[in-house]
Design a protein around this motif. Sequence first.
Motif, mmCIF file in Angstrom:
data_model
loop_
_atom_site.group_PDB
_atom_site.id
_atom_site.type_symbol
_atom_site.label_atom_id
_atom_site.label_comp_id
_atom_site.label_asym_id
_atom_site.label_seq_id
_atom_site.Cartn_x
_atom_site.Cartn_y
_atom_site.Cartn_z
ATOM 1 N N ARG A 1 54.551 35.889 64.810
ATOM 2 C CA ARG A 1 54.682 35.366 63.454
ATOM 3 C C ARG A 1 53.789 34.145 63.301
ATOM 4 O O ARG A 1 53.961 33.152 64.027
ATOM 5 C CB ARG A 1 56.113 34.994 63.104
ATOM 6 C CG ARG A 1 56.252 34.624 61.625
ATOM 7 C CD ARG A 1 57.671 34.367 61.189
ATOM 8 N NE ARG A 1 58.098 33.014 61.496
ATOM 9 C CZ ARG A 1 59.052 32.358 60.828
ATOM 10 N NH1 ARG A 1 59.664 32.957 59.811
ATOM 11 N NH2 ARG A 1 59.407 31.144 61.178
ATOM 12 N N LEU A 2 52.859 34.246 62.394
ATOM 13 C CA LEU A 2 51.985 33.127 62.084
ATOM 14 C C LEU A 2 52.583 32.307 60.946
ATOM 15 O O LEU A 2 53.208 32.866 60.033
ATOM 16 C CB LEU A 2 50.595 33.611 61.679
ATOM 17 C CG LEU A 2 49.871 34.536 62.651
ATOM 18 C CD1 LEU A 2 48.481 34.855 62.115
ATOM 19 C CD2 LEU A 2 49.801 33.940 64.039
ATOM 20 N N SER A 3 52.367 31.015 61.021
ATOM 21 C CA SER A 3 52.800 30.110 59.955
ATOM 22 C C SER A 3 51.601 29.322 59.451
ATOM 23 O O SER A 3 50.671 29.036 60.218
ATOM 24 C CB SER A 3 53.863 29.134 60.470
ATOM 25 O OG SER A 3 55.007 29.805 60.915
ATOM 26 N N CYS A 4 51.648 28.956 58.196
ATOM 27 C CA CYS A 4 50.600 28.127 57.602
ATOM 28 C C CYS A 4 51.293 27.067 56.752
ATOM 29 O O CYS A 4 51.905 27.397 55.724
ATOM 30 C CB CYS A 4 49.657 28.965 56.764
ATOM 31 S SG CYS A 4 48.441 27.999 55.829
ATOM 32 N N ALA A 5 51.205 25.834 57.198
ATOM 33 C CA ALA A 5 51.811 24.721 56.474
ATOM 34 C C ALA A 5 50.775 24.077 55.559
ATOM 35 O O ALA A 5 49.659 23.769 55.996
ATOM 36 C CB ALA A 5 52.350 23.695 57.452
ATOM 37 N N ALA A 6 51.138 23.887 54.303
ATOM 38 C CA ALA A 6 50.212 23.335 53.312
ATOM 39 C C ALA A 6 50.649 21.952 52.872
ATOM 40 O O ALA A 6 51.844 21.679 52.733
ATOM 41 C CB ALA A 6 50.146 24.257 52.110
ATOM 42 N N SER A 7 49.671 21.093 52.656
ATOM 43 C CA SER A 7 49.953 19.773 52.091
ATOM 44 C C SER A 7 49.956 19.883 50.577
ATOM 45 O O SER A 7 49.523 20.872 50.012
ATOM 46 C CB SER A 7 48.892 18.771 52.532
ATOM 47 O OG SER A 7 47.638 19.144 51.992
ATOM 48 N N GLY A 8 50.444 18.844 49.906
ATOM 49 C CA GLY A 8 50.385 18.843 48.450
ATOM 50 C C GLY A 8 51.691 19.245 47.807
ATOM 51 O O GLY A 8 52.524 19.916 48.420
ATOM 52 N N ARG A 9 51.849 18.833 46.532
ATOM 53 C CA ARG A 9 53.107 19.071 45.833
ATOM 54 C C ARG A 9 53.043 20.243 44.883
ATOM 55 O O ARG A 9 54.013 20.525 44.202
ATOM 56 C CB ARG A 9 53.489 17.808 45.046
ATOM 57 C CG ARG A 9 53.879 16.645 45.929
ATOM 58 C CD ARG A 9 54.142 15.405 45.125
ATOM 59 N NE ARG A 9 52.900 14.814 44.655
ATOM 60 C CZ ARG A 9 52.843 13.683 43.958
ATOM 61 N NH1 ARG A 9 53.958 13.061 43.617
ATOM 62 N NH2 ARG A 9 51.680 13.191 43.575
ATOM 63 N N THR A 10 51.913 20.956 44.840
ATOM 64 C CA THR A 10 51.764 22.066 43.903
ATOM 65 C C THR A 10 51.564 23.386 44.638
ATOM 66 O O THR A 10 50.894 24.282 44.135
ATOM 67 C CB THR A 10 50.587 21.808 42.959
ATOM 68 O OG1 THR A 10 49.389 21.658 43.734
ATOM 69 C CG2 THR A 10 50.834 20.586 42.104
ATOM 70 N N PHE A 11 52.143 23.499 45.814
ATOM 71 C CA PHE A 11 51.959 24.694 46.645
ATOM 72 C C PHE A 11 52.307 25.957 45.885
ATOM 73 O O PHE A 11 51.620 26.975 45.996
ATOM 74 C CB PHE A 11 52.826 24.557 47.896
ATOM 75 C CG PHE A 11 52.833 25.771 48.773
ATOM 76 C CD1 PHE A 11 53.926 26.628 48.808
ATOM 77 C CD2 PHE A 11 51.745 26.057 49.587
ATOM 78 C CE1 PHE A 11 53.935 27.734 49.629
ATOM 79 C CE2 PHE A 11 51.741 27.170 50.415
ATOM 80 C CZ PHE A 11 52.839 28.005 50.433
ATOM 81 N N SER A 12 53.365 25.914 45.094
ATOM 82 C CA SER A 12 53.819 27.126 44.395
ATOM 83 C C SER A 12 52.814 27.619 43.361
ATOM 84 O O SER A 12 52.897 28.763 42.914
ATOM 85 C CB SER A 12 55.166 26.853 43.718
ATOM 86 O OG SER A 12 55.047 25.807 42.770
ATOM 87 N N ASN A 13 51.855 26.777 42.984
ATOM 88 C CA ASN A 13 50.841 27.176 42.002
ATOM 89 C C ASN A 13 49.693 27.968 42.616
ATOM 90 O O ASN A 13 48.834 28.474 41.890
ATOM 91 C CB ASN A 13 50.251 25.949 41.309
ATOM 92 C CG ASN A 13 51.263 25.248 40.431
ATOM 93 O OD1 ASN A 13 52.287 25.820 40.067
ATOM 94 N ND2 ASN A 13 50.994 24.003 40.107
ATOM 95 N N TYR A 14 49.655 28.051 43.933
ATOM 96 C CA TYR A 14 48.540 28.687 44.617
ATOM 97 C C TYR A 14 48.879 30.076 45.109
ATOM 98 O O TYR A 14 49.997 30.337 45.570
ATOM 99 C CB TYR A 14 48.111 27.846 45.829
ATOM 100 C CG TYR A 14 47.386 26.582 45.460
ATOM 101 C CD1 TYR A 14 48.087 25.418 45.153
ATOM 102 C CD2 TYR A 14 46.002 26.546 45.423
ATOM 103 C CE1 TYR A 14 47.417 24.261 44.812
ATOM 104 C CE2 TYR A 14 45.324 25.384 45.091
ATOM 105 C CZ TYR A 14 46.038 24.255 44.781
ATOM 106 O OH TYR A 14 45.370 23.108 44.442
#
Length: 121
Positions: free
Chosen positions: A19-32
Amino acid sequence: QVQLVESGGGLVQAGGSLRLSCAASGRTFSNYGMGWFRQAPGKEREFVAAIRRSAYYADSVKGRFTISRDNAKNTVYLQMNSLKPEDTAVYYCAATRLNYGLGDRTQYDYWGQGTQVTVSS
């Protein structure tokens, strides 16, 4: 700006799972829209899976891989089952503001550094 950090790669025998994970910075992740791509030595980077509200898969992984996202954790996952030696590659996470063309790597704005997946026969 969005920063992406992948984890979870490694060495596994054919038929195994990762299982790969990708952690994203920023407060608008749901917009991407979020995608996973892979690149094997000597080959072009290719689409694996993507998700916005729906999930999309390359034919080569359909039925074996599952992409999911947790917007509360700013993380996207790639569950890989029934792995084959031909799945060996560096796997990259990517983010796009667009609502279309999720299978096209040129549509993505941000990329992680990649994580190696090696499947032994």
